[in-house]
Design an enzyme around this catalytic site. Structure first.
Site, PDB file in Angstrom:
ATOM      1  N   GLU A 337      39.144  45.829  45.308  1.00  0.00           N
ATOM      2  CA  GLU A 337      39.772  47.007  44.566  1.00  0.00           C
ATOM      3  C   GLU A 337      39.795  48.357  45.360  1.00  0.00           C
ATOM      4  OE1 GLU A 337      40.441  45.107  40.264  1.00  0.00           O
ATOM      5  OE2 GLU A 337      38.747  46.319  40.505  1.00  0.00           O
TER       6      GLU A 337
HETATM    7  C1  ACM Z   1      36.596  42.672  40.436  1.00  0.00           C
HETATM    8  O1  ACM Z   1      36.802  41.888  39.427  1.00  0.00           O
HETATM    9  N1  ACM Z   1      37.131  43.751  40.615  1.00  0.00           N
HETATM   10  C2  ACM Z   1      35.383  42.069  41.355  1.00  0.00           C
END
Ligand code: ACM
Ligand code: ZN
Length: 543
Positions: A337
């Protein structure tokens, strides 16, 4: 044991040992039907059993400190579950649980257990194997308050794990959990034969590990002034959240886990999820800030600058201190992310992209390749010290080196893509193994368990060669909405029992109905330890 069997046992016990004291108490029988289900269980069903009384000894090989500690663990479990104090000894004899090493066994973490009336023999190829045999005995014990004697029915177990990697992740960034509670979590993992504790140490909402070269990470980065009141809300509760682990405390956790054959894998999540670090050292970002430690949750555009030499040096310095603390062969550096919003216009990021000659391709944007380069540079630092890098599966967007170990979380297919790419892979799909995911936690009773239990870590459609790259499976608890131990355990249990069975047991031995029967005793064990398991599971039997 039925009444005639019990009488037979009492008579035999009286004749053989003449121990009047033993015959004065009734026995309560345990069962070898434990979780996770062992590879092979032979029950003699002959009415005989090994009875644990005040004269029972646990024997271990003289001079082996790990085996001594194993013996101490077993004694503590017998005291807790069966209210009986047993002694330790290095001299073998009858009325003994004899722990030993046997290097003729083939599996590193395997063990063999033989229960006869006179003794229990528990052999492992390694001390870890013996520890897993001890966990089986732990769960095979009947729960008694000391008014009856605990007994294990005669029989044998041959066992070893399916996967070498059996993980559990806890996020301490969103909410902080103290050292004593983490030790309790590690005990919970040990009870389920889990051998990796993945410690997610840094987040947008808090930096939780002391780094001596960058003191502001904890002076500033470990404290936030409040948290949004509920999902989607902008209103803050104004309740400060703070906390971090000193390096000594982290080493204490490493030691505690290692005694239970659990390796602690630290995660420093980069280049995204870094707002707490940016608030502490704004010069590490593309814009220079100012930045604020996030009181809310989600994916933030503010990430480390991928083109700044100083930022890369920061990452390397932090990871080197982390490697000083954690002996783990694996070091997790996140990679999930990480929006490239600022990277697209940042002069430093774009200069680095040009310098490296990165070009957009059909599969990989140049910014994603910059992330793979940045993480690859940190990986080299990790490799210099003989360790290996782990990262979340977004790293695959940038074509990382084949040495990367991928944690595949975004969807079940991510693990297939990863092994098709030739990467060693750990399966932890959000849809099955994120125990904190509200959408899936809304499931009640049996379905909440069955969802975890039904997950098969190795994708069927992969080739035999690709399948070998599945190292194992892991569950994760993210703590945006997990503020305390009550909710933590509510999310963990009893799903963790289902997890243990997909990590440890042979698929051909798995059966949900049988598992649910065995789960009843596991819940009773949770009660003995005061764990706050999710009680709606009882609906599965109450219908
Ligand atoms: C995650 O759940 N962002 C690894
Ligand atoms: Zn930048």
């Amino acid at each position: 044991m039925n009444t005639s069997q019990l009488k037979k046992w009492m008579l035999l016990s009286f004749m053989v040992s003449g121990l009047m004291s033993c015959t004065q108490k009734e026995v309560t029988l345990g069962s070898l039907d434990v979780i996770p289900i062992p590879s092979e269980v032979v029950k003699l069903d002959d009415g005989f059993s090994f009875v644990i009384d005040g004269a029972t000894k646990i024997c271990y090989p003289e001079g082996n400190e790990k085996m001594k500690r194993n013996a101490e663990f077993l004694a503590s479990y017998i005291k807790k579950i069966a209210a009986t104090e047993v002694k330790l000894s290095t001299k073998e004899g009858d009325n003994a649980i004899v722990l030993s090493l046997d290097n003729t066994l083939t599996e590193e973490e395997g063990y063999e257990l033989n229960v006869s009336e006179e003794r229990i023999s528990l052999k492992g190829k390694t001390e870890a194997g013996v520890f897993y045999g001890i966990q089986t005995l732990h769960k095979a014990l009947p729960i008694t308050d000391g008014t009856t004697l605990a007994a294990i029915p005669c029989g044998s177990v041959k066992d070893s794990p399916r996967f070498g990697y059996r993980g559990f992740m806890v996020d301490v960034g969103r909410h902080f959990f103290g050292v004593d509670y983490l030790k309790e979590i590690i005990d919970m993992l040990a009870l389920h034969n889990i051998n990796y504790f993945h410690w997610h140490l840094t987040e947008d909402q808090g930096w939780r590990i002391e780094i001596k070269k960058y003191p502001k990470l904890t002076e500033i980065g470990s404290k936030r002034k409040g948290t949004i009141k509920e999902r989607g809300s902008k209103e803050l509760d104004n309740i400060p959240v703070s906390g971090y682990y000193t390096q000594e405390e982290a080493k204490e956790i490493v030691r505690y886990a290692a005694e239970r054959y659990i390796t602690v894998i630290p995660e420093i999540d980069m280049p995204g999820h870094m707002l707490a670090a940016l608030a502490s050292y704004p010069e590490l970002g593309c814009t220079g800030g100012p930045y604020e430690i996030a009181p809310n949750f989600g994916v933030f555009r503010e990430v480390l600058c991928g083109g700044n030499e100083k930022t890369l040096q920061f990452a390397k310095d932090v990871i080197n201190e982390i490697m000083d603390i954690f002996p783990s062969p694996y070091i997790h550096i996140g990679g999930d992310e990480c929006p490239k919003f600022y990277w697209k216009t940042c002069a430093k990021c774009q200069r680095k992209i040009r310098e490296l000659g990165l070009k957009d391709t059909k599969e990989h944007t140049k910014e994603n390749q910059l992330q793979a380069w940045f993480m690859g540079e940190v990986e080299k630092e990790i490799q210099k010290r003989g360790r290996e890098m782990m990262a979340w599966n977004e790293i695959l967007k940038g074509n990382p080196a084949k040495s990367t170990i991928v944690m595949a979380w975004t969807k079940p297919e991510a693990r297939l893509k990863s092994i098709e790419g030739g990467y060693r892979t750990i399966a932890c799909p959000i849809q099955y193994l994120y125990f904190s995911n509200a959408k899936f936690n809304e499931l009640r009773g049996l379905s909440s368990i069955d969802r975890v239990y039904s997950f098969e870590p190795v994708p069927e459609e992969a080739t035999p060669e690709q399948k070998k790259n599945i190292m194992g499976a892991q569950a994760c608890i993210w703590t945006e909405w997990t503020k305390d131990s009550v909710k933590m355990e509510w999310q963990m249990m009893p799903r963790i029992a289902a997890l243990a069975e997909i990590q440890w047991s042979k698929p051909e031995n798995k059966n949900i109905q049988d598992f649910m029967e065995r789960l009843k005793h596991q819940l009773d064990i949770y009660k003995v330890y005061g764990y706050n398991y999710k009680e709606d599971i009882h609906e599965a039997w109450d219908k």
